[in-house]
Design a protein around this motif. Structure first.
Motif, mmCIF file in Angstrom:
data_model
loop_
_atom_site.group_PDB
_atom_site.id
_atom_site.type_symbol
_atom_site.label_atom_id
_atom_site.label_comp_id
_atom_site.label_asym_id
_atom_site.label_seq_id
_atom_site.Cartn_x
_atom_site.Cartn_y
_atom_site.Cartn_z
ATOM 1 N N MET A 1 40.768 35.772 41.703
ATOM 2 C CA MET A 1 39.404 36.725 41.795
ATOM 3 C C MET A 1 38.864 36.690 40.511
ATOM 4 S SD MET A 1 39.878 40.229 43.933
ATOM 5 C CE MET A 1 41.428 40.594 44.209
ATOM 6 N N GLN A 2 37.570 36.768 40.494
ATOM 7 C CA GLN A 2 36.643 36.941 39.173
ATOM 8 C C GLN A 2 36.517 38.050 38.693
ATOM 9 O OE1 GLN A 2 33.045 35.499 41.030
ATOM 10 N NE2 GLN A 2 33.281 33.282 40.095
ATOM 11 N N THR A 3 36.457 38.507 37.566
ATOM 12 C CA THR A 3 36.373 39.833 37.054
ATOM 13 C C THR A 3 35.316 40.694 37.616
ATOM 14 O OG1 THR A 3 36.635 38.744 34.885
ATOM 15 C CG2 THR A 3 35.515 40.871 34.488
ATOM 16 N N GLU A 4 34.064 40.296 38.035
ATOM 17 C CA GLU A 4 33.050 41.122 38.777
ATOM 18 C C GLU A 4 33.676 41.518 39.942
ATOM 19 O OE1 GLU A 4 29.265 39.008 38.659
ATOM 20 O OE2 GLU A 4 29.583 38.722 36.612
ATOM 21 N N THR A 5 34.613 40.702 40.732
ATOM 22 C CA THR A 5 35.066 40.958 41.910
ATOM 23 C C THR A 5 36.164 42.072 41.754
ATOM 24 O OG1 THR A 5 34.808 38.852 42.804
ATOM 25 C CG2 THR A 5 36.163 40.246 43.990
ATOM 26 N N HIS A 6 36.929 42.082 40.554
ATOM 27 C CA HIS A 6 37.971 43.264 40.334
ATOM 28 C C HIS A 6 37.185 44.447 39.957
ATOM 29 C CE1 HIS A 6 41.663 40.759 39.312
ATOM 30 N NE2 HIS A 6 41.090 40.038 40.084
ATOM 31 N N ILE A 7 36.212 44.253 39.191
ATOM 32 C CA ILE A 7 35.635 45.617 38.843
ATOM 33 C C ILE A 7 34.951 46.213 39.898
ATOM 34 C CG2 ILE A 7 33.290 46.403 37.672
ATOM 35 C CD1 ILE A 7 33.786 44.455 35.540
ATOM 36 N N GLU A 8 34.358 45.521 40.976
ATOM 37 C CA GLU A 8 33.834 45.968 42.316
ATOM 38 C C GLU A 8 35.237 46.745 42.969
ATOM 39 O OE1 GLU A 8 31.671 43.337 44.769
ATOM 40 O OE2 GLU A 8 30.606 42.714 43.280
ATOM 41 N N ALA A 9 36.361 46.067 43.042
ATOM 42 C CA ALA A 9 37.505 46.634 43.861
ATOM 43 C C ALA A 9 37.957 47.850 43.023
ATOM 44 C CB ALA A 9 38.617 45.560 43.747
ATOM 45 N N ILE A 10 38.059 47.847 41.745
ATOM 46 C CA ILE A 10 38.489 49.058 40.928
ATOM 47 C C ILE A 10 37.260 50.267 41.250
ATOM 48 C CG2 ILE A 10 38.915 49.979 38.646
ATOM 49 C CD1 ILE A 10 39.802 46.950 37.873
ATOM 50 N N THR A 11 36.128 49.928 41.224
ATOM 51 C CA THR A 11 35.182 50.983 41.567
ATOM 52 C C THR A 11 35.529 51.633 42.725
ATOM 53 O OG1 THR A 11 33.432 49.767 40.297
ATOM 54 C CG2 THR A 11 32.748 51.423 41.571
ATOM 55 N N GLN A 12 35.714 50.845 44.000
ATOM 56 C CA GLN A 12 35.775 51.361 45.131
ATOM 57 C C GLN A 12 37.114 52.182 45.124
ATOM 58 O OE1 GLN A 12 36.049 47.780 47.747
ATOM 59 N NE2 GLN A 12 33.872 47.773 47.655
ATOM 60 N N LYS A 13 38.220 51.984 44.482
ATOM 61 C CA LYS A 13 39.377 52.641 44.368
ATOM 62 C C LYS A 13 39.154 53.952 43.584
ATOM 63 C CE LYS A 13 42.448 48.463 44.138
ATOM 64 N NZ LYS A 13 42.918 48.718 45.509
ATOM 65 N N LEU A 14 38.253 53.876 42.775
ATOM 66 C CA LEU A 14 37.961 55.162 41.888
ATOM 67 C C LEU A 14 37.043 55.930 42.705
ATOM 68 C CD1 LEU A 14 37.203 53.838 38.440
ATOM 69 C CD2 LEU A 14 38.851 55.853 38.999
ATOM 70 N N GLU A 15 36.039 55.581 43.335
ATOM 71 C CA GLU A 15 35.060 56.574 44.332
ATOM 72 C C GLU A 15 35.758 57.750 44.775
ATOM 73 O OE1 GLU A 15 32.804 53.608 46.388
ATOM 74 O OE2 GLU A 15 31.696 53.420 44.792
ATOM 75 N N PRO A 16 36.978 57.495 45.662
ATOM 76 C CA PRO A 16 37.349 58.626 46.426
ATOM 77 C C PRO A 16 37.904 59.726 45.211
ATOM 78 C CG PRO A 16 38.616 56.876 47.154
ATOM 79 C CD PRO A 16 37.492 56.386 46.229
#
Length: 156
Positions: A1-16
């Protein structure tokens, strides 16, 4: 996975997690090639250390369980942006109304002054020029599109 994909995934985990406290907001996520993840979270009224600890523990557990980094090959730092970090979001400008900023513009010129207000399109900055009787105080609007970098200045 690329860094930007990881950032998106982490952002989704943080939102809730962030949704539980609407005064807290995500400023930025940075990932170094060594899988060192830095998450910057701020709050409208100042970020308590207990809140940062809560986000760190919950996110670390979630990242471990997700398998995004096999063998736990990552480190995680959750903090509020320090005074040396540039302002990135409109919400940060609003939070810092009344404080002094150094604003570097797109043309590389620099303005220093007190932020009087922050709107949707820009900020109103109170600047001083001259000294003594020749001291002049001006208010000027600086559009966000003209700002390259803005940092809070600590005045004593």
């Amino acid at each position: 996975m690329q860094t930007e994909t990881h950032i998106e995934a982490i952002t989704q985990k943080l939102e809730p997690l962030l949704a539980e406290n609407p005064t807290h907001f995500l400023v930025e996520i940075r990932i170094k090639p060594t899988n060192n993840i830095k998450v910057f979270i701020d709050a409208d009224e100042g970020m308590p250390l207990s809140g940062l600890i809560k986000y760190n523990r919950a996110l670390y557990k979630d990242l471990e369980e997700s398998g995004m980094y096999p063998d736990g090959n990552f480190s995680l730092e959750v903090s509020s942006p320090g005074v040396d970090e540039p302002l990135k979001l409109n919400r940060q400008y609003k939070k810092n109304v009344g404080r002094y900023l150094e604003v570097k513009l797109q043309d590389d010129s620099v303005k220093e002054g007190k932020i009087l207000e922050a709107g949707e399109d820009g900020i109103v900055l109170e600047t001083e020029s001259g000294k003594g009787r020749k001291k002049e105080i001006k208010q000027e609007t600086v559009l966000f599109s003209d700002i390259k970098k803005a940092t809070v200045q600590v005045k004593f």
